[in-house]
Enzyme design. Structure first.
Site, PDB file in Angstrom:
ATOM      1  N   LYS A  31       0.838  -1.210   0.000  1.00 49.72           N
ATOM      2  CA  LYS A  31       0.000   0.000   0.000  1.00 49.72           C
ATOM      3  C   LYS A  31       0.866   1.251   0.000  1.00 49.72           C
ATOM      4  O   LYS A  31       0.598   2.211  -0.732  1.00 49.72           O
ATOM      5  CB  LYS A  31      -0.935  -0.001   1.227  1.00 49.72           C
ATOM      6  CG  LYS A  31      -2.001  -1.101   1.190  1.00 49.72           C
ATOM      7  CD  LYS A  31      -2.738  -1.211   2.532  1.00 49.72           C
ATOM      8  CE  LYS A  31      -3.687  -2.405   2.571  1.00 49.72           C
ATOM      9  NZ  LYS A  31      -4.321  -2.623   3.880  1.00 49.72           N
ATOM     10  N   GLN A  81      -3.948  -1.251  10.444  1.00 44.81           N
ATOM     11  CA  GLN A  81      -3.978  -2.559   9.787  1.00 44.81           C
ATOM     12  C   GLN A  81      -4.477  -3.650  10.736  1.00 44.81           C
ATOM     13  O   GLN A  81      -3.996  -3.764  11.873  1.00 44.81           O
ATOM     14  CB  GLN A  81      -2.568  -2.905   9.272  1.00 44.81           C
ATOM     15  CG  GLN A  81      -2.486  -4.190   8.473  1.00 44.81           C
ATOM     16  CD  GLN A  81      -3.189  -4.138   7.114  1.00 44.81           C
ATOM     17  OE1 GLN A  81      -3.354  -3.074   6.521  1.00 44.81           O
ATOM     18  NE2 GLN A  81      -3.603  -5.276   6.620  1.00 44.81           N
ATOM     19  N   ASP A  93     -10.727   3.206   5.575  1.00 46.26           N
ATOM     20  CA  ASP A  93     -11.021   1.768   5.609  1.00 46.26           C
ATOM     21  C   ASP A  93     -12.521   1.497   5.638  1.00 46.26           C
ATOM     22  O   ASP A  93     -12.958   0.367   5.412  1.00 46.26           O
ATOM     23  CB  ASP A  93     -10.442   1.169   6.898  1.00 46.26           C
ATOM     24  CG  ASP A  93      -9.237   0.278   6.651  1.00 46.26           C
ATOM     25  OD1 ASP A  93      -9.144  -0.288   5.548  1.00 46.26           O
ATOM     26  OD2 ASP A  93      -8.427   0.152   7.569  1.00 46.26           O
TER      27      ASP A  93
HETATM   28  N1  GUN Z   1      -6.565  -6.513   7.051  1.00 44.59           N
HETATM   29  C1  GUN Z   1      -7.072  -7.243   6.035  1.00 44.59           C
HETATM   30  N2  GUN Z   1      -7.777  -6.454   5.208  1.00 44.59           N
HETATM   31  C2  GUN Z   1      -7.719  -5.198   5.720  1.00 44.59           C
HETATM   32  C3  GUN Z   1      -8.247  -3.939   5.310  1.00 44.59           C
HETATM   33  O1  GUN Z   1      -8.950  -3.800   4.302  1.00 44.59           O
HETATM   34  N3  GUN Z   1      -7.950  -2.887   6.098  1.00 44.59           N
HETATM   35  C4  GUN Z   1      -7.197  -3.006   7.217  1.00 44.59           C
HETATM   36  N4  GUN Z   1      -6.965  -1.910   7.947  1.00 44.59           N
HETATM   37  N5  GUN Z   1      -6.690  -4.152   7.625  1.00 44.59           N
HETATM   38  C5  GUN Z   1      -6.948  -5.246   6.867  1.00 44.59           C
END
Ligand code: GUN
Length: 292
Positions: free
Chosen positions: A52, A96, A119
């Site tokens: 990311k 995350q 998110d």
């Molecule tokens: N862990 C797995 N998928 C995601 C997501 O879309 N956002 C976040 N913050 N953590 C994740």
């Protein structure tokens, strides 16, 4: 047999659109800012956040990652989120998942300002999604699956969709997106989970199957009707003694046997994964546009 939905190509189109929006913001003296928070050393999270960050940099989004030790207290994490909420250069905040066991993820995700919650995990944004209010943020993975379907021109009006998995990150928001009264949705959605009586029977009725339950190669050919569209959201690490690492990644779909039955199917990797990142960065630019 080319019935693959190319998630990398569709994500690249979205990144191009995001880049144009980043340039427009730059002309107004604004650089979108995205803060990543990672707690502990979960290897998968390290890889995901790394990917990311790399893409954010390529698009001219200013990103900053804070890595906190596993033993960080919930109060310390909340204090960091409060600082980022107050920082005008930070337009989006991503904590995350998964978080360490001693933290209450509902408390953490509720602490992020809804306007910075790229998110889409804050209860306000979850509520906006249910209400069909476009002023919120959609969770990135289900929003990415929706974009894959729309941009692949899969007919959605009245389609029978079966979503496998009722998690808060994918299954529930996926169903919410597809039931909305909209020309881009209007689906009839069945949400299957661990207590569903006959999952295979539901699956065999589906025009569109979205597998997001986190069970390696769960969806088999005998559960898929001819001409279905299959989207594989799963990422499961299984043991494989033939590999140097002793493991390999598989999806929730038994790809080799399911693919021949499908009108369209996502490869894995190269299907849903790149879309999650594309939607995150698009959400970040939307956050910056709204805040400035
Ligand atoms: N862990 C797995 N998928 C995601 C997501 O879309 N956002 C976040 N913050 N953590 C994740």
């Amino acid at each position: 047999m080319n019935n693959l939905i190319d998630g990398r190509a569709i994500a690249a189109d979205i990144h191009q659109e995001t880049l144009v929006r980043v340039s427009a913001l730059k002309h107004r003296g604004v650089q979108p800012g995205l803060a990543f928070i990672r707690v502990g050393e979960d290897p998968a999270s390290q890889v995901y956040v790394g990917m990311k960050e790399k893409k954010a940099l390529e698009l001219g989004i200013l990103s900053h990652t804070t890595v906190l030790p596993e033993k960080t207290t919930q109060a310390e994490l909340l204090a960091l989120i409060a600082r980022l909420n107050a920082d005008p250069l930070c337009h989006g905040i991503l904590v995350q998942a998964p978080l360490p066991r001693h933290m209450d993820s509902a408390v953490i995700y509720s602490a992020v300002l809804p306007g910075k919650d790229v998110d889409g995990f804050h209860p306000v944004n979850v509520g906006r999604l249910m209400l069909g209010d476009a002023g919120g943020f959609l969770p990135c993975t289900p929003a990415g699956v929706h974009e894959l379907l729309v941009r692949s021109r899969v007919p959605l009006q009245g389609a029978e969709v079966v979503v496998l998995g009722r998690g808060n990150i994918v299954g529930k928001p996926m169903a919410s997106i597809l039931i909305q009264k909209s020309p881009r949705a209007n689906c009839t959605v069945t949400l299957c989970h661990s207590a569903t009586r006959d999952i295979a029977a539901h699956c065999r009725r589906a025009d569109i199957l979205i597998a997001a339950m986190g069970m390696p190669e769960f969806l088999r050919a005998d559960m898929v009707r001819d001409g279905a569209v299959v989207i594989d959201v799963g990422v499961n690490r299984i043991s494989d003694s033939s590999r140097p690492t002793g493991t390999r990644l598989v999806g929730d779909v038994a790809f080799a046997e399911v693919q021949p039955k499908c009108l369209w199917i996502t490869p894995n990797p190269g299907g849903v994964g790149p879309m999650t990142i594309a939607m995150l960065l698009a959400n970040t630019v939307t956050a910056a546009e709204r805040q400035t």
